[in-house]
Design a protein around this motif. Structure first.
Motif, PDB file in Angstrom:
ATOM      1  N   MET A  67      -4.451 -10.164 -17.435  1.00 50.85           N
ATOM      2  CA  MET A  67      -3.344  -9.430 -18.304  1.00 50.85           C
ATOM      3  C   MET A  67      -2.616 -10.552 -19.029  1.00 50.85           C
ATOM      4  O   MET A  67      -2.354 -11.532 -18.468  1.00 50.85           O
ATOM      5  N   ILE A 118      -5.132 -10.846  -8.476  1.00 55.27           N
ATOM      6  CA  ILE A 118      -4.553  -9.557  -8.267  1.00 55.27           C
ATOM      7  C   ILE A 118      -5.311  -8.602  -8.884  1.00 55.27           C
ATOM      8  O   ILE A 118      -5.838  -8.657  -9.707  1.00 55.27           O
ATOM      9  N   ASP A 153      -8.207 -15.139   2.131  1.00 59.08           N
ATOM     10  CA  ASP A 153      -7.317 -14.037   2.780  1.00 59.08           C
ATOM     11  C   ASP A 153      -6.910 -12.972   1.804  1.00 59.08           C
ATOM     12  O   ASP A 153      -7.080 -13.156   0.495  1.00 59.08           O
ATOM     13  N   ILE A 204      -4.266  -8.880  -3.427  1.00 62.01           N
ATOM     14  CA  ILE A 204      -3.993  -9.959  -3.548  1.00 62.01           C
ATOM     15  C   ILE A 204      -4.939 -10.906  -2.715  1.00 62.01           C
ATOM     16  O   ILE A 204      -4.718 -11.018  -1.524  1.00 62.01           O
ATOM     17  N   TRP A 223      -3.917  -9.930   0.720  1.00 56.11           N
ATOM     18  CA  TRP A 223      -2.623  -9.123   0.961  1.00 56.11           C
ATOM     19  C   TRP A 223      -2.687  -7.991   0.461  1.00 56.11           C
ATOM     20  O   TRP A 223      -3.067  -8.026  -0.928  1.00 56.11           O
ATOM     21  N   ILE A 281      -6.036  -7.836 -12.378  1.00 57.07           N
ATOM     22  CA  ILE A 281      -4.891  -7.997 -13.359  1.00 57.07           C
ATOM     23  C   ILE A 281      -4.614  -9.458 -13.684  1.00 57.07           C
ATOM     24  O   ILE A 281      -4.355  -9.685 -14.555  1.00 57.07           O
ATOM     25  N   VAL A 282      -4.706 -10.368 -12.589  1.00 58.63           N
ATOM     26  CA  VAL A 282      -4.631 -11.640 -12.911  1.00 58.63           C
ATOM     27  C   VAL A 282      -5.743 -12.526 -12.100  1.00 58.63           C
ATOM     28  O   VAL A 282      -6.067 -11.949 -11.204  1.00 58.63           O
ATOM     29  N   LEU A 308       1.664   0.366 -13.352  1.00 56.23           N
ATOM     30  CA  LEU A 308       0.490   0.335 -12.411  1.00 56.23           C
ATOM     31  C   LEU A 308       0.271   1.829 -12.117  1.00 56.23           C
ATOM     32  O   LEU A 308      -0.845   2.014 -11.410  1.00 56.23           O
ATOM     33  N   LEU A 314      -1.117  -3.971  -0.679  1.00 62.53           N
ATOM     34  CA  LEU A 314      -0.111  -3.091  -0.576  1.00 62.53           C
ATOM     35  C   LEU A 314      -0.566  -1.589  -1.115  1.00 62.53           C
ATOM     36  O   LEU A 314      -1.322  -1.667  -2.029  1.00 62.53           O
ATOM     37  N   TYR A 341      -6.318 -14.433  -1.930  1.00 63.52           N
ATOM     38  CA  TYR A 341      -5.705 -15.784  -2.077  1.00 63.52           C
ATOM     39  C   TYR A 341      -6.147 -16.699  -1.260  1.00 63.52           C
ATOM     40  O   TYR A 341      -6.867 -16.424  -0.458  1.00 63.52           O
ATOM     41  N   LEU A 399      -2.415  -2.170  -4.576  1.00 64.85           N
ATOM     42  CA  LEU A 399      -2.400  -3.792  -4.998  1.00 64.85           C
ATOM     43  C   LEU A 399      -2.917  -4.848  -4.094  1.00 64.85           C
ATOM     44  O   LEU A 399      -2.210  -4.904  -2.789  1.00 64.85           O
ATOM     45  N   HIS A 408      -7.522 -19.805  -7.626  1.00 65.01           N
ATOM     46  CA  HIS A 408      -6.917 -19.829  -6.307  1.00 65.01           C
ATOM     47  C   HIS A 408      -6.440 -18.407  -5.858  1.00 65.01           C
ATOM     48  O   HIS A 408      -6.286 -17.917  -4.737  1.00 65.01           O
ATOM     49  N   VAL A 409      -6.025 -17.337  -6.880  1.00 64.10           N
ATOM     50  CA  VAL A 409      -5.721 -16.286  -6.686  1.00 64.10           C
ATOM     51  C   VAL A 409      -6.251 -15.068  -7.479  1.00 64.10           C
ATOM     52  O   VAL A 409      -6.535 -15.308  -8.694  1.00 64.10           O
TER      53      VAL A 409
END
Lengths: 107, 107
Positions: B1, B33, B54, B105, B56, B25-26, B9, B58, B107, B103, B30-31
């Motif tokens: 993005m 999305i 890991d 993430i 996370w 998206i990103v 979204l 939603l 990480y 969504l 390290h991460v």
């Protein structure tokens, strides 16, 4: 946030929100996930966020306007925007009619 | 993005969703999305996610059930859950009545 404990981002809103609320959901050396609750709040006059990390931010509920030095962007539920590190920005407005719930990811 | 291009979204959902849709998206070292769109999809029988990062996750819209080896968790709009790396899990069910928009993430 501990692992596997379900949490609803629309729940546990305080009745009164005298100041904007910032809640860290996940934090590691490289990423921070935050829930932010606003209700009519905006950044103080002349204040600009100038952050070391990139930030991806999503409005889950409510309405807001983010201001950059050269433009502003209106955000409603589902709208997201990616803000580069050190790109100065401020919250110019959030609706006073309901809570604005943000999800912010600093990375 | 790209930076500063607003995106909703809940928009740009395809009319037909023959397979689950995964959209980055990103992404950094390290991460990551991701937006995920499901409609009645579930993990194949016997398949378990076993991830190095890991996660996370939603649910923004719709309903889903995530299964672990020893329990399952129902998720509706606004519900989030944090899943440790290498904690085996699968999507046991998503509602066929509407799109489930996630969504995630990593990480």
């Amino acid at each position: 946030m501990t692992f596997e404990s379900k949490f609803n981002l629309f729940d546990n809103l305080p009745g009164e929100i005298p100041k904007e609320i910032f809640q860290t959901i996940v934090q590691t050396p490289h990423v921070r996930i935050e829930r932010i609750i606003s209700k009519g709040h905006r950044s103080e006059d002349g204040f600009w966020y100038d952050q070391d990390q990139d930030e991806w931010v999503l409005v889950l509920k409510g309405k807001a306007r983010i201001e950059f030095e050269d433009k502003s962007v209106e955000l409603g539920a589902g709208d997201c925007i990616n803000i580069a590190a050190h790109r100065k920005h401020r919250v110019a407005w959030t609706t006073p009619d309901e809570e604005t719930i943000w999800l912010a990811i600093f990375y």
